[in-house]
Write an enzyme that holds these catalytic residues in place. Sequence first.
Site, mmCIF file in Angstrom:
data_model
loop_
_atom_site.group_PDB
_atom_site.id
_atom_site.type_symbol
_atom_site.label_atom_id
_atom_site.label_comp_id
_atom_site.label_asym_id
_atom_site.label_seq_id
_atom_site.Cartn_x
_atom_site.Cartn_y
_atom_site.Cartn_z
ATOM 1 N N LEU A 93 112.307 47.662 126.350
ATOM 2 C CA LEU A 93 113.596 47.541 127.041
ATOM 3 C C LEU A 93 114.497 48.751 126.803
ATOM 4 O O LEU A 93 115.223 49.180 127.696
ATOM 5 C CB LEU A 93 114.312 46.262 126.604
ATOM 6 C CG LEU A 93 113.558 44.949 126.895
ATOM 7 C CD1 LEU A 93 114.351 43.761 126.362
ATOM 8 C CD2 LEU A 93 113.300 44.788 128.385
ATOM 9 N N SER A 127 114.966 52.471 123.973
ATOM 10 C CA SER A 127 114.352 53.230 122.889
ATOM 11 C C SER A 127 115.271 54.362 122.468
ATOM 12 O O SER A 127 115.892 55.033 123.304
ATOM 13 C CB SER A 127 113.004 53.793 123.354
ATOM 14 O OG SER A 127 112.392 54.547 122.335
ATOM 15 N N THR A 171 113.903 48.346 121.348
ATOM 16 C CA THR A 171 114.052 46.932 121.687
ATOM 17 C C THR A 171 112.952 46.555 122.668
ATOM 18 O O THR A 171 112.756 47.241 123.681
ATOM 19 C CB THR A 171 115.434 46.659 122.305
ATOM 20 O OG1 THR A 171 116.447 47.132 121.415
ATOM 21 C CG2 THR A 171 115.635 45.161 122.526
ATOM 22 N N LYS A 195 113.895 43.486 117.964
ATOM 23 C CA LYS A 195 114.602 44.734 117.674
ATOM 24 C C LYS A 195 113.899 45.402 116.506
ATOM 25 O O LYS A 195 113.767 44.816 115.426
ATOM 26 C CB LYS A 195 116.072 44.472 117.323
ATOM 27 C CG LYS A 195 116.942 44.155 118.511
ATOM 28 C CD LYS A 195 118.419 44.057 118.122
ATOM 29 C CE LYS A 195 118.978 45.412 117.737
ATOM 30 N NZ LYS A 195 120.444 45.355 117.504
ATOM 31 N N ASP A 231 131.180 46.870 119.804
ATOM 32 C CA ASP A 231 130.522 47.453 120.974
ATOM 33 C C ASP A 231 130.591 46.499 122.168
ATOM 34 O O ASP A 231 129.586 46.224 122.826
ATOM 35 C CB ASP A 231 129.073 47.820 120.663
ATOM 36 C CG ASP A 231 128.525 48.895 121.613
ATOM 37 O OD1 ASP A 231 129.346 49.533 122.308
ATOM 38 O OD2 ASP A 231 127.299 49.085 121.658
#
Length: 677
Positions: free
Chosen positions: A16, A18, A24, A41, A140
């Site tokens: 998904l 990198s 991930t 993860k 985040d």
Amino acid sequence: MLGEIIKGQYQIVQILSSSDYCQTYLAQDLVTPSPQACIVKHLLPGPSGRTSSLSSLRRVFTREVAALEKLSTYSQVPQLLNYFELDQQFYLVLEYIHGQPLNRVLAPGVRWSETQVIDFLQEVLTILEVIHAHGLIHRDIKPSNLIQRDSDGKLVLIDFGSVKQAWTQVVTAAGQTNANFAMGIPATMAIGTPGYMPSEQSRGRPRPNSDIYALGMIAIQALTGMQPTMLLEDADSGEVIWQHLTNVTLALGSILNQMVRYHFTERYQSATEVLADLQPLLPTAALSQPTPISRSSAPNSASTAPNSSSHHASAVNGSGTKSRRTSTGGQQQIALWLGMAIGITSALGLILGLYYALRPGSKAVPPIAPPKAQFAAIASNRLSDRYTLTQTLTGHTDSVWAIAVSQDGRTLVSGSADKTIKVWDLQTRELQRTLTGHTDTVRAIALSQDGQILVSGGGEKTVRLWNITTGRPLGRLLGHGGPVWTVAISQDGQTLFSAGEDGTVKLWNAQNGQLHRTLPAHDRRVFSLAVSPNGQTFATGSIDRTIKLWDLATGRLLRTLTGHTDAVRAITFSPDGQHLASTSWDKTVKIWNWRTGEQLQTLAEHEHRTVAIAYGHDGNTLMSASLDRTIKIWQPQSGQLLHDLLAHTDWVLAIVPSPRGQTLVSSSKDRTIKIWE
């Protein structure tokens, strides 16, 4: 890597994302009875593979695990299924959320309506309440970290790799639970995403309201269709400039502005505070359950202005204002023609009378009194007949600090140390409603020219806006460092003014609540502010004994008036804008030519501090109020005292004549409002 099985259980199906430090994967759990999708993860020690890097990575790993375990019972974050270390590499296995990331919905140019933004804010703020209650800062918050779950439409906040423990819960010997906030510690690494990361976070010192800033930026992005990094900032204040890009109601605009204030002290301090201000904007159905934002309904075309829900506050002018103004305008035209007819008739009568009186053979004409003395005699007789106490209004439970009367003379508003604002029908003398929201003394109030918007200033450092007709709060403006002592609205209704204990004057956009300018006007408390009738100049009076005149367009200081020997408590312009009157703790009233700085009159009949001042509607009378419990009425041209009004049993704190001059209203420390006619 694809097809690889980690720890004999998790088979990699898709990569998904990198980076050098984290990969991930979408994986399948092969141990479950039927393969279940999950997220793996994989934290990597980095290219160097140094021991220090490995130690830092272990701290990140441990921190994310601890955060997810704390939130293990909360359904709007992914559940931690497993975690382990293999060959100095770290793995977390997380619940897979079937849904749509918000960044795919909020493509560049896509805009949401206010209703959708409000629903979105309510849901994410509720998530932040839970996270912050556990002492965590996400660090985040951004669209790609919010996924709308397919199964129920709810938003799920993902990626706790940047999470920071902000405080811990400490149980004292007495059994009380306190929050031990990590303050005064060295800065950490700056983690976050540009555009959504506030200044303190970029310096490595995040706070819980750093997450609130990020959420506010997403909401602004949704309203404007602009990426946060594309928005401009004010060169002086650092505040985000965005409201010219969209149509937004004053209430929502003021909330978003406070969410994204540059300095964290001026921002909302908690998600709960934001939710409290957001509550009046929620549609009735949303008060019990937030409405999910669906992919099909969320985007609007970029060229379409956001829609404003009927449940939300409109901008300063209400929909019914035009018809009322038209009706009032017709009445004013009739009155104008009638007045002109009477004036012409009177002038003709005066001319004929003088002709017959002065023609040869007429009787001697009595000497005409000098103009000032003649006016004073007439005014004194008129005032003694007119200004008698007709009613006392009660209802406040503490000192009544501020009063205002609408331009049509129908509405009276009062603010008190009991923390309430009361709205009265000045014709029937009946209480219409009580407004609550301030948490300290309401020290100042002002009404817009159309009588639709009320502005109030409180001891809790806030400025609040209200729809006077419905009593509905429209927004709360923060930024002052102390109690707000004075507020005003410009004649054109475009600018709000506030000033107070911190010595600054703040100018706000009345349509959207955005801070336009902050002036460090005085070194100490600003007691009073007045705007000239032409709207080009405003004046400030301070505890520093000075009065300052300012250019509204530029914020430039024009002149400083000195002469009072104690604090300047109140100031007002004459109706023609030629003169300025002031009251002071030195017990005097002064009248100034403010353009030249010349003192025209000093009136010294009060026996205690003078604290309020007002011109009559025609400028031919001047009223002052004092802690000596009296109201004095003066002829400003001559300085002659015309009348004393004495009825209050304690300090008189405020006086306001009705715009048409028939009524005078006063308020006092004795908790009453008195009406004189």
